[in-house]
Design an enzyme around this catalytic site. Structure first.
Site, PDB file in Angstrom:
ATOM      1  N   CYS A  40       0.856  -1.181   0.000  1.00  0.00           N
ATOM      2  CA  CYS A  40       0.000   0.000   0.000  1.00  0.00           C
ATOM      3  C   CYS A  40       0.892   1.231   0.000  1.00  0.00           C
ATOM      4  O   CYS A  40       1.895   1.271   0.713  1.00  0.00           O
ATOM      5  CB  CYS A  40      -0.890  -0.019   1.242  1.00  0.00           C
ATOM      6  SG  CYS A  40      -1.997   1.400   1.363  1.00  0.00           S
ATOM      7  N   HIS A  73      -9.169  -3.858  -1.631  1.00  0.00           N
ATOM      8  CA  HIS A  73      -8.156  -3.067  -0.921  1.00  0.00           C
ATOM      9  C   HIS A  73      -8.499  -1.573  -0.978  1.00  0.00           C
ATOM     10  O   HIS A  73      -8.473  -0.883   0.050  1.00  0.00           O
ATOM     11  CB  HIS A  73      -6.773  -3.335  -1.551  1.00  0.00           C
ATOM     12  CG  HIS A  73      -5.663  -2.514  -0.975  1.00  0.00           C
ATOM     13  ND1 HIS A  73      -4.606  -3.071  -0.289  1.00  0.00           N
ATOM     14  CD2 HIS A  73      -5.437  -1.170  -0.994  1.00  0.00           C
ATOM     15  CE1 HIS A  73      -3.798  -2.094   0.103  1.00  0.00           C
ATOM     16  NE2 HIS A  73      -4.268  -0.936  -0.312  1.00  0.00           N
ATOM     17  N   GLU A  74      -8.826  -1.091  -2.166  1.00  0.00           N
ATOM     18  CA  GLU A  74      -9.098   0.349  -2.317  1.00  0.00           C
ATOM     19  C   GLU A  74     -10.387   0.755  -1.606  1.00  0.00           C
ATOM     20  O   GLU A  74     -10.442   1.820  -0.982  1.00  0.00           O
ATOM     21  CB  GLU A  74      -9.143   0.751  -3.791  1.00  0.00           C
ATOM     22  CG  GLU A  74      -7.850   0.514  -4.573  1.00  0.00           C
ATOM     23  CD  GLU A  74      -6.615   1.108  -3.913  1.00  0.00           C
ATOM     24  OE1 GLU A  74      -6.729   2.128  -3.211  1.00  0.00           O
ATOM     25  OE2 GLU A  74      -5.521   0.553  -4.101  1.00  0.00           O
ATOM     26  N   HIS A 102     -10.063   1.450   2.041  1.00  0.00           N
ATOM     27  CA  HIS A 102      -9.576   2.786   2.402  1.00  0.00           C
ATOM     28  C   HIS A 102     -10.726   3.749   2.673  1.00  0.00           C
ATOM     29  O   HIS A 102     -10.587   4.690   3.466  1.00  0.00           O
ATOM     30  CB  HIS A 102      -8.712   3.368   1.271  1.00  0.00           C
ATOM     31  CG  HIS A 102      -7.294   2.877   1.255  1.00  0.00           C
ATOM     32  ND1 HIS A 102      -6.409   3.122   2.274  1.00  0.00           N
ATOM     33  CD2 HIS A 102      -6.596   2.173   0.331  1.00  0.00           C
ATOM     34  CE1 HIS A 102      -5.222   2.588   1.972  1.00  0.00           C
ATOM     35  NE2 HIS A 102      -5.311   1.997   0.803  1.00  0.00           N
TER      36      HIS A 102
HETATM   37 NI    NI Z   1      -3.649   1.087  -0.143  1.00  0.00          NI
END
Ligand code: NI
Length: 182
Positions: free
Chosen positions: A105, A147-148, A151
């Site tokens: 990341c 993953h995104e 966030h």
């Molecule tokens: Ni990330």
């Protein structure tokens, strides 16, 4: 337009639930996405979320444009993921199947960890013009989206690691690979 500084783990903005975008096709939204794209490309990221550049809104971008056939040096073995702008995303796993995979990341520079993710999922959302996006994806594409989207809910991948023995420095785990420091 601008390469922006990427916030690193520990910044409160990375732990917040981001707000939905209410208005599409605005100059501010286009400028934000251009900055995210410039920043992601500068750092060879597979994706980036708006909170990583300090904007707590539900906007992510990921993948590569067709014109950029160069291989991402951070993810040389990754399947091609089409360049995608995804706003106000909703993810729905289409099976319970989960698989482990290495992740990094831009907000956790120099590290890698093994994270379990759903193998197949359906996602919806909008692009910057308000056009609906609706896809069924699997594998690396599905991993990047998960993953995104994390966030946007204040979740960083180390929080998902189930075996902390598989979390550490990129150049220790992968000494023979020319992995950059992010
Ligand atoms: Ni990330």
């Amino acid at each position: 337009m601008a390469i922006r500084p990427v916030l690193r783990m520990g910044e409160p903005c990375l732990l917040m639930k981001a707000a939905p975008i209410a208005h599409f096709n605005t100059p501010d939204l286009h400028a934000l996405i251009q900055d995210m794209e410039d920043t992601m490309h500068h750092l060879n990221g597979a994706g980036i979320a708006a909170p990583q550049i300090g904007e707590s809104v539900r906007v992510i971008i990921f993948g590569q444009k067709k014109s950029e056939e160069m291989i991402n040096p951070r993810y040389p073995d990754a399947d091609a993921v089409p360049y995608t702008v995804l706003i106000n995303p909703v993810l729905t796993p289409v099976s319970t199947e989960v698989e482990d995979g290495w992740e990094g990341c831009l907000s956790v520079p120099g590290m890698r960890g093994v994270v379990p993710r759903y193998v197949r999922l359906h996602y919806t959302g909008f692009d910057q013009y308000g056009t609906p996006v609706d896809r069924l994806v699997s594998g690396f594409h599905a991993r990047v989206v998960q993953h995104e989207c994390d966030h946007l809910d204040g979740i960083l991948y180390p929080m998902r690691i189930t075996d902390l023995k598989k979390f550490g420095y990129s150049d220790v785990f992968f000494p023979n690979q020319d992995i950059q420091d992010d």
